[in-house]
Design an enzyme around this catalytic site. Structure first.
Site, PDB file in Angstrom:
ATOM      1  N   ASN A  41       0.852  -1.233   0.087  1.00 49.90           N
ATOM      2  CA  ASN A  41       0.073   0.015  -0.195  1.00 49.90           C
ATOM      3  C   ASN A  41       1.057   1.297  -0.125  1.00 49.90           C
ATOM      4  O   ASN A  41       0.633   2.057  -0.814  1.00 49.90           O
ATOM      5  CB  ASN A  41      -0.846  -0.013   1.378  1.00 49.90           C
ATOM      6  N   ASP A 260      -1.075   3.787   5.968  1.00 42.79           N
ATOM      7  CA  ASP A 260      -0.067   3.521   4.886  1.00 42.79           C
ATOM      8  C   ASP A 260      -0.022   4.664   4.054  1.00 42.79           C
ATOM      9  O   ASP A 260       0.912   5.021   3.714  1.00 42.79           O
ATOM     10  CB  ASP A 260      -0.386   2.449   4.180  1.00 42.79           C
ATOM     11  N   ASN A 284      -1.987  14.569   6.637  1.00 43.86           N
ATOM     12  CA  ASN A 284      -3.504  14.233   7.013  1.00 43.86           C
ATOM     13  C   ASN A 284      -4.252  14.202   5.937  1.00 43.86           C
ATOM     14  O   ASN A 284      -5.297  13.481   5.859  1.00 43.86           O
ATOM     15  CB  ASN A 284      -3.631  15.479   7.804  1.00 43.86           C
TER      16      ASN A 284
END
Length: 318
Positions: A41, A260, A284
Site C-alpha cells: 500500500n 499507509d 493528513n
C-alpha cells in the site's frame, strides 16, 4: 509529473477476499478479490503521488502471485526486485464483516513466499539511487529471520547515507508485544523518521506524555517523531519543537490503509522539504482521502487530488 526522488520498501503482499454479504464467514458464499499489504500500500501510495517507488518482495509462482504482480506494476511501482517462488503459495486473507460493521480477518500465510528470503538475496543495487528506505513492523513480524534481513538492508542504507522511515504497524496476531518490543529496540537507533500512533507508541514503550516522547527521540536520535492520531490530526516533534495540525473532516467508510497513505504523504512532503505544518497537513490529507473509499489501497489519492482537497477545491461526496 514524476518526482526525481526514489523510495524503496520491502514486505509481503496478499490477496484479500472481501465478503459480499455480512455475517459469520461460514455462511458467506461470495467474495470480491482485492490486493493488500502494508508495504505494498505504501509503495502504491508513493507512486500515485508521483514518487519513483520500488517494492522488494517474493510472490508465489501461481495465479494469485501474477494478480499482485500485474496490479502493482500497473500502478507504476518498480518491480525489478520482485521474484516468483515455486512451491510457496501466495498469501491470502479473508475478511468477515458483521451486521454492526465490526469484523475479523483470517490470514492464510503459512509457508509464504516471503519466508524464502535470505540475506544473500540482499543486494546493494536494491538501494541504488534511492532517496529513502521505508520499513514497517509487519514484515518484521511475519518471520523471525526477517529481522536479520531488515538489519542487512539497514546496513546497506547506512553505507549509502540513505535516511530510513519506520512505521511499527503492530500486528499482535503475528507476534507478541514482548517480541515486538525486543525487535523494535534493535531497530530504533537506525531510524530517522518514526511514524506511529499514540496508542501504538504507548503499547511499545509504556510512555505517552510529550516529555517522554521528547526523551525517546533524544535517546534514539530520531530526527522526526510523528504521531498519527486519526480524527484528532497529527503532530511532529523535530529539533526540540512540536508542530500540531488538525485532521480534515470527512465521513469515513473504511479506515484500512489510511496509516499507509499517511506514511506515503509524509515521505513525499519530507523529500520535497515541506515545512512542518505543510508536511503534516499534506499527510493528513492523504490519510483522510483514503478513508473515503472502501478497500486496502483503492482510496490512495494522486497528488492533484490531495492538493485540491487540502486547498478546499475538492469536495468529497461518496
Amino acid at each position: 509529473m514524476l518526482s526525481p526522488y526514489k523510495v524503496v520498501t520491502i514486505g509481503d503482499a496478499m490477496i484479500t477476499m472481501n465478503p459480499i454479504s455480512t455475517g459469520p464467514l461460514r455462511f458467506v458464499t461470495h467474495f470480491e478479490r482485492k490486493v493488500g499489504g502494508a508495504e505494498l500500500n505504501f509503495a502504491i501510495g508513493c507512486a500515485r503521488l508521483g514518487l519513483q517507488s520500488r517494492w522488494i518482495s517474493l510472490l508465489g509462482k501461481d495465479e494469485f502471485g501474477r494478480v499482485i504482480y500485474n496490479f502493482t506494476r500497473g500502478e507504476g511501482v518498480d518491480m525489478t526486485h520482485v521474484q516468483f517462488v515455486e512451491g510457496y503459495p501466495t498469501s491470502l486473507n479473508f475478511k468477515e464483516i458483521q451486521e454492526d460493521g465490526s469484523g475479523k480477518t483470517f490470514y492464510y500465510r503459512y509457508q509464504s513466499p516471503i519466508s524464502t528470503f535470505t540475506t544473500e538475496m540482499m543486494k546493494d543495487e536494491m538501494l541504488e539511487g534511492v532517496a529513502l528506505l521505508h520499513l514497517t513492523g509487519v514484515f518484521l513480524a511475519i518471520d523471525p529471520k526477517n529481522v536479520e534481513l531488515v538489519q542487512e538492508l539497514i546496513q546497506i542504507a547506512k553505507q549509502k547515507n540513505i535516511p530510513i522511515s519506520f512505521d511499527p504497524n503492530i500486528r499482535l496476531k503475528l507476534w507478541s508485544i514482548e517480541e515486538a518490543r525486543k525487535v523494535y529496540e534493535m531497530i530504533f537507533p537506525d531510524i530517522d523518521i518514526l511514524l506511529t500512533g499514540l496508542d501504538e507508541f504507548r503499547l511499545i514503550t509504556g510512555k505517552d506524555s510529550e516529555a517522554e516522547l521528547e526523551n525517546f527521540a533524544a535517546v534514539y536520535n530520531i530526527r522526526d517523531l510523528v504521531i498519527k492520531d486519526g480524527a484528532n490530526g497529527s503532530k511532529l516533534y523535530r529539533e526540540g519543537m512540536w508542530t500540531r495540525v488538525s485532521s480534515f473532516k470527512v465521513t469515513p467508510v473504511d479506515t484500512v490503509g489510511a496509516g499507509d497513505g499517511f506514511d506515503a504523504g509524509y515521505v513525499y512532503g519530507w523529500l520535497h522539504s515541506y515545512e512542518p505544518d505543510k508536511l503534516l497537513r499534506f499527510a493528513n490529507g492523504v490519510g483522510a482521502l483514503v478513508t473515503t473509499v472502501s478497500g486496502d489501497n483503492e482510496g490512495l489519492p494522486y497528488f492533484e487530488e490531495v492538493d485540491a482537497f487540502i486547498n478546499n477545491e475538492l469536495i468529497i461526496e461518496r
